[in-house]
Design a protein around this motif. Structure first.
Motif, PDB file in Angstrom:
ATOM      1  N   ASP A   1       1.011  -1.135   0.098  1.00  0.00           N
ATOM      2  CA  ASP A   1      -0.006   0.136   0.003  1.00  0.00           C
ATOM      3  C   ASP A   1       0.825   1.248   0.030  1.00  0.00           C
ATOM      4  O   ASP A   1       1.983   1.396   0.963  1.00  0.00           O
ATOM      5  CB  ASP A   1      -0.916   0.031   1.250  1.00  0.00           C
TER       6      ASP A   1
ATOM      7  N   VAL B   1       0.728   5.710  -0.767  1.00  0.00           N
ATOM      8  CA  VAL B   1       0.041   7.114  -0.965  1.00  0.00           C
ATOM      9  C   VAL B   1       1.175   8.128  -1.151  1.00  0.00           C
ATOM     10  O   VAL B   1       2.014   8.360  -0.696  1.00  0.00           O
ATOM     11  CB  VAL B   1      -0.440   7.535   0.437  1.00  0.00           C
TER      12      VAL B   1
ATOM     13  N   TYR C   1      -3.097   6.766  -4.789  1.00  0.00           N
ATOM     14  CA  TYR C   1      -3.027   5.774  -3.891  1.00  0.00           C
ATOM     15  C   TYR C   1      -3.157   4.460  -4.589  1.00  0.00           C
ATOM     16  O   TYR C   1      -3.605   4.217  -5.574  1.00  0.00           O
ATOM     17  CB  TYR C   1      -3.992   5.612  -2.935  1.00  0.00           C
TER      18      TYR C   1
ATOM     19  N   LEU D   1      -9.643  -0.714  -1.205  1.00  0.00           N
ATOM     20  CA  LEU D   1      -9.591   0.344  -0.379  1.00  0.00           C
ATOM     21  C   LEU D   1     -10.894   0.239   0.771  1.00  0.00           C
ATOM     22  O   LEU D   1     -11.816  -0.203   0.133  1.00  0.00           O
ATOM     23  CB  LEU D   1     -10.025   1.665  -1.272  1.00  0.00           C
TER      24      LEU D   1
ATOM     25  N   LEU E   1     -10.529   6.249   2.471  1.00  0.00           N
ATOM     26  CA  LEU E   1      -9.442   7.238   2.185  1.00  0.00           C
ATOM     27  C   LEU E   1      -9.820   8.555   3.237  1.00  0.00           C
ATOM     28  O   LEU E   1     -10.881   8.908   3.070  1.00  0.00           O
ATOM     29  CB  LEU E   1      -9.669   7.794   0.693  1.00  0.00           C
TER      30      LEU E   1
ATOM     31  N   CYS F   1      -3.178  13.073   3.587  1.00  0.00           N
ATOM     32  CA  CYS F   1      -4.189  11.872   2.884  1.00  0.00           C
ATOM     33  C   CYS F   1      -3.760  10.675   3.514  1.00  0.00           C
ATOM     34  O   CYS F   1      -2.355  10.264   3.629  1.00  0.00           O
ATOM     35  CB  CYS F   1      -3.981  11.999   1.416  1.00  0.00           C
TER      36      CYS F   1
ATOM     37  N   VAL G   1      -4.710   6.256   3.750  1.00  0.00           N
ATOM     38  CA  VAL G   1      -5.793   5.125   3.229  1.00  0.00           C
ATOM     39  C   VAL G   1      -5.726   3.896   4.247  1.00  0.00           C
ATOM     40  O   VAL G   1      -4.804   3.555   4.961  1.00  0.00           O
ATOM     41  CB  VAL G   1      -5.458   4.333   1.817  1.00  0.00           C
TER      42      VAL G   1
END
Lengths: 114, 112
Positions: free
Chosen positions: B2, B4, B25, B30, B33, B88, B90
């Motif tokens: 993963d 970002v 991302y 997901l 987010l 940001c 996730v």
């Protein structure tokens, strides 16, 4: 009124010392987390506890030991502090530990190791 | 793994000059987010959670949107008090846990 609180806000100590950071949340959440933010402002998870049970343990030196006496508190104890431990440590909490659950952060503890 | 990526790293706007911040991302499924705002010396402050492509959320001058590969934080007619770092993050299916993977943030400065 504060949702997630941490003490102390600042911690300055010598290499080799042992120190603790405390976190408390009054949101009634079941899950709490510790994150480390380095000098480049990058946030990385360290640990997570759900209702006093450890559920996330990232690759963190075993000098770091979290302890959760109850689901509203999560403390972080650091042994034999090193220069590289200098960072800002954030506590967070979420309603439960399910993926996608919103996390709410505390104000941070700035640790400086001399 | 993963990941970002946020862009730009820094953005300077004049008051009233609208713009967008990007969050790209890569995640194995997901689950959410998240957008946070972080002021100097403070903890991240929650702004939005988006769960599926096409979803949009608004709060005052901020609007967050989500596609299958990226999210945008649109800032309309910003004011100096919007100056902050926007983060940001996730959460994915990768594990049964709620581990957040953060980007490195966009430092926004809005000049009067």
């Amino acid at each position: 009124d504060t949702a997630v609180s941490q003490t102390p806000k600042y911690l300055v100590t010598q290499m080799g010392n042992d120190k603790s950071i405390k976190c408390e949340q009054n949101l009634g959440h079941d899950t709490m987390y510790w994150y480390k933010q380095d000098s480049k402002k990058f946030l990385k998870i360290m640990f997570s506890y759900n209702n006093k049970e450890l559920i996330i343990n990232e690759t963190v030196p075993n000098r770091f030991s979290p302890k959760s006496p109850d689901k509203a508190h999560l403390n972080l104890h650091i042994n034999s502090l090193e220069l590289g431990d200098s960072a800002v440590y954030f506590c967070a909490s979420s309603q439960d530990g399910h993926p996608g659950d919103t996390q709410y952060f505390g104000p941070g503890t700035r640790l400086t190791v001399l | 793994e993963d990941q970002v990526t946020q862009s730009p790293e820094a953005l300077r706007l004049q008051e009233g000059e609208s713009s967008s911040l990007n969050c790209s991302y890569t995640v194995s499924g997901l689950r959410g987010l998240f957008w946070y705002r972080q002021d100097p010396g403070k903890g991240p402050e929650f702004l939005f959670t988006l769960y599926s492509a096409g979803e949009e959320k608004e709060k005052e001058r901020l609007k967050a949107t989500l596609t299958k590969k990226e999210s945008f934080l649109h800032i309309t007619a910003p004011k100096p008090e919007d100056s902050a770092t926007y983060l940001c993050a996730v959460s994915g299916y990768g594990g049964a846990t709620n581990k957040l993977i953060f980007g490195t943030g966009t430092l926004l400065a809005v000049q009067p």
